[in-house]
Design a protein around this motif. Structure first.
Motif, mmCIF file in Angstrom:
data_model
loop_
_atom_site.group_PDB
_atom_site.id
_atom_site.type_symbol
_atom_site.label_atom_id
_atom_site.label_comp_id
_atom_site.label_asym_id
_atom_site.label_seq_id
_atom_site.Cartn_x
_atom_site.Cartn_y
_atom_site.Cartn_z
ATOM 1 N N TRP A 101 -0.663 15.361 -7.975
ATOM 2 C CA TRP A 101 0.507 14.676 -7.445
ATOM 3 C C TRP A 101 1.569 15.717 -7.140
ATOM 4 O O TRP A 101 1.662 16.734 -7.828
ATOM 5 N N ILE A 102 2.400 15.442 -6.105
ATOM 6 C CA ILE A 102 3.412 16.427 -5.718
ATOM 7 C C ILE A 102 4.610 15.723 -5.064
ATOM 8 O O ILE A 102 4.467 14.659 -4.457
ATOM 9 N N ARG A 103 5.768 16.327 -5.224
ATOM 10 C CA ARG A 103 6.978 15.854 -4.550
ATOM 11 C C ARG A 103 7.188 16.690 -3.282
ATOM 12 O O ARG A 103 6.761 17.836 -3.209
ATOM 13 N N THR A 104 7.891 16.138 -2.324
ATOM 14 C CA THR A 104 8.132 16.857 -1.076
ATOM 15 C C THR A 104 8.810 18.196 -1.326
ATOM 16 O O THR A 104 8.449 19.205 -0.720
ATOM 17 N N GLU A 105 9.783 18.219 -2.226
ATOM 18 C CA GLU A 105 10.523 19.466 -2.480
ATOM 19 C C GLU A 105 9.653 20.560 -3.098
ATOM 20 O O GLU A 105 10.035 21.737 -3.108
ATOM 21 N N ASP A 106 8.461 20.195 -3.593
ATOM 22 C CA ASP A 106 7.547 21.187 -4.173
ATOM 23 C C ASP A 106 6.594 21.783 -3.136
ATOM 24 O O ASP A 106 5.805 22.669 -3.461
ATOM 25 N N LYS B 294 0.856 -1.185 0.000
ATOM 26 C CA LYS B 294 0.000 0.000 0.000
ATOM 27 C C LYS B 294 0.895 1.239 0.000
ATOM 28 O O LYS B 294 1.700 1.450 0.926
ATOM 29 N N THR B 295 0.751 2.028 -1.057
ATOM 30 C CA THR B 295 1.566 3.222 -1.249
ATOM 31 C C THR B 295 0.648 4.346 -1.707
ATOM 32 O O THR B 295 -0.549 4.131 -1.942
ATOM 33 N N ILE B 296 1.212 5.521 -1.890
ATOM 34 C CA ILE B 296 0.409 6.636 -2.392
ATOM 35 C C ILE B 296 -0.104 6.341 -3.798
ATOM 36 O O ILE B 296 -1.109 6.885 -4.237
ATOM 37 N N GLY B 297 0.549 5.423 -4.502
ATOM 38 C CA GLY B 297 0.101 5.008 -5.828
ATOM 39 C C GLY B 297 -1.002 3.976 -5.801
ATOM 40 O O GLY B 297 -1.597 3.671 -6.831
ATOM 41 N N ASP B 298 -1.307 3.418 -4.613
ATOM 42 C CA ASP B 298 -2.382 2.434 -4.475
ATOM 43 C C ASP B 298 -2.943 2.491 -3.056
ATOM 44 O O ASP B 298 -2.506 1.767 -2.167
ATOM 45 N N LEU B 299 -3.921 3.372 -2.853
ATOM 46 C CA LEU B 299 -4.586 3.498 -1.557
ATOM 47 C C LEU B 299 -5.876 2.692 -1.497
ATOM 48 O O LEU B 299 -6.636 2.809 -0.531
ATOM 49 N N GLY C 254 3.900 7.723 -7.324
ATOM 50 C CA GLY C 254 3.013 8.506 -8.180
ATOM 51 C C GLY C 254 3.380 8.273 -9.643
ATOM 52 O O GLY C 254 4.412 7.660 -9.947
ATOM 53 N N PRO C 255 2.564 8.752 -10.582
ATOM 54 C CA PRO C 255 2.788 8.488 -12.011
ATOM 55 C C PRO C 255 4.168 8.915 -12.518
ATOM 56 O O PRO C 255 4.708 8.313 -13.434
ATOM 57 N N ASN C 256 4.731 9.964 -11.918
ATOM 58 C CA ASN C 256 6.054 10.446 -12.333
ATOM 59 C C ASN C 256 7.028 10.447 -11.156
ATOM 60 O O ASN C 256 7.883 11.320 -11.043
ATOM 61 N N GLY C 257 6.872 9.460 -10.277
ATOM 62 C CA GLY C 257 7.775 9.334 -9.145
ATOM 63 C C GLY C 257 7.453 10.228 -7.964
ATOM 64 O O GLY C 257 8.290 10.406 -7.078
ATOM 65 N N GLU C 258 6.238 10.770 -7.901
ATOM 66 C CA GLU C 258 5.859 11.608 -6.764
ATOM 67 C C GLU C 258 5.609 10.731 -5.527
ATOM 68 O O GLU C 258 5.226 9.570 -5.640
ATOM 69 N N SER C 259 5.799 11.335 -4.360
ATOM 70 C CA SER C 259 5.579 10.607 -3.111
ATOM 71 C C SER C 259 4.340 11.101 -2.351
ATOM 72 O O SER C 259 4.034 10.583 -1.286
ATOM 73 N N HIS C 260 3.635 12.106 -2.914
ATOM 74 C CA HIS C 260 2.498 12.689 -2.207
ATOM 75 C C HIS C 260 1.356 13.056 -3.151
ATOM 76 O O HIS C 260 1.554 13.284 -4.343
ATOM 77 N N PHE C 261 0.176 13.135 -2.542
ATOM 78 C CA PHE C 261 -1.027 13.596 -3.220
ATOM 79 C C PHE C 261 -1.487 14.838 -2.471
ATOM 80 O O PHE C 261 -1.588 14.818 -1.240
ATOM 81 N N LEU C 262 -1.742 15.925 -3.185
ATOM 82 C CA LEU C 262 -2.160 17.179 -2.570
ATOM 83 C C LEU C 262 -3.610 17.472 -2.930
ATOM 84 O O LEU C 262 -4.001 17.362 -4.088
#
Length: 196
Positions: A113-118, A7-12, A137-145
């Motif tokens: 989708w968002i990266r931490t650095e964003d 279970k990851t942000i890509g599959d909740l 995430g679809p492009n390697g993101e680790s978060h959903f905003l």
């Protein structure tokens, strides 16, 4: 219960229950959103379950018939103690969409989708797991905003979703939430147990 490794942000997909023992009290946030005392008490006492369906499909409604498919997150939220449920439909194309429900009234929301650095807000970006296994995430993101603005009550609510390690070292799905109205601000950390 800790989140399974798959279970990851890509599959909740699945059922998640808010862990009230380690989550922030939600009442201050609801008060800032103008929710009445009785309803705040009912929500605070309820055990909230999220049934999440996450899938890829064209935007809804599509901007054009041949629109590129994007991530959708649909959540059926139910509560114990007679609390009415809500349905949330998020589409990760960063477009505002209107929504109305019994609890928050008439709002508009956008998701992406968002990266931490964003993430510019220090609270929203704090505490996340950042390993490669979290970048699903679809492009390697680790978060959903998710960002929501109230038409009627003047508040905004910004959530960043991802995975964190709790004080016992368990990996859990979590949300950092900032609710703001004028100069007032409430910060919430919500933690969820995976059920199935």
């Amino acid at each position: 219960m800790a989140a399974p490794a798959n279970k990851t942000i890509g599959d909740l997909n699945g059922k998640w229950v808010m862990n009230k023992t380690i989550s922030s009290p939600v009442e201050p946030g609801l008060a800032l959103q103008g929710i009445g005392w009785m309803t705040r008490k009912m929500v605070s006492l309820a055990t909230v379950t999220l049934e999440i369906k996450q899938f890829t499909a064209p935007p809804s409604p599509p901007a054009e018939p041949s629109a590129t498919p994007v991530t959708h997150v649909e959540i059926e939220q139910t509560g114990t103690g007679g609390m009415k449920g809500t349905t949330e439909k998020r589409c990760a194309d960063n477009e505002f969409r209107d929504h109305s429900d019994w609890l928050f009234g008439h709002v508009k929301g956008q998701s992406r989708w968002i990266r931490t650095e964003d993430i510019s807000d220090e609270f929203l970006k704090s505490g996340w797991l950042e390993g490669e296994e979290e970048k699903t995430g679809p492009n390697g993101e680790s978060h959903f905003l998710s960002h929501v603005e109230s038409y009627d009550a003047g508040w905004t609510a910004t959530q960043v979703w991802g995975f964190k390690t709790d004080k016992e070292g368990k990996r859990r799905y979590a949300r950092n939430v900032v609710i703001a109205k004028g100069a007032e601000r409430v910060e919430l950390q919500l933690w969820y147990d995976y059920i199935e």
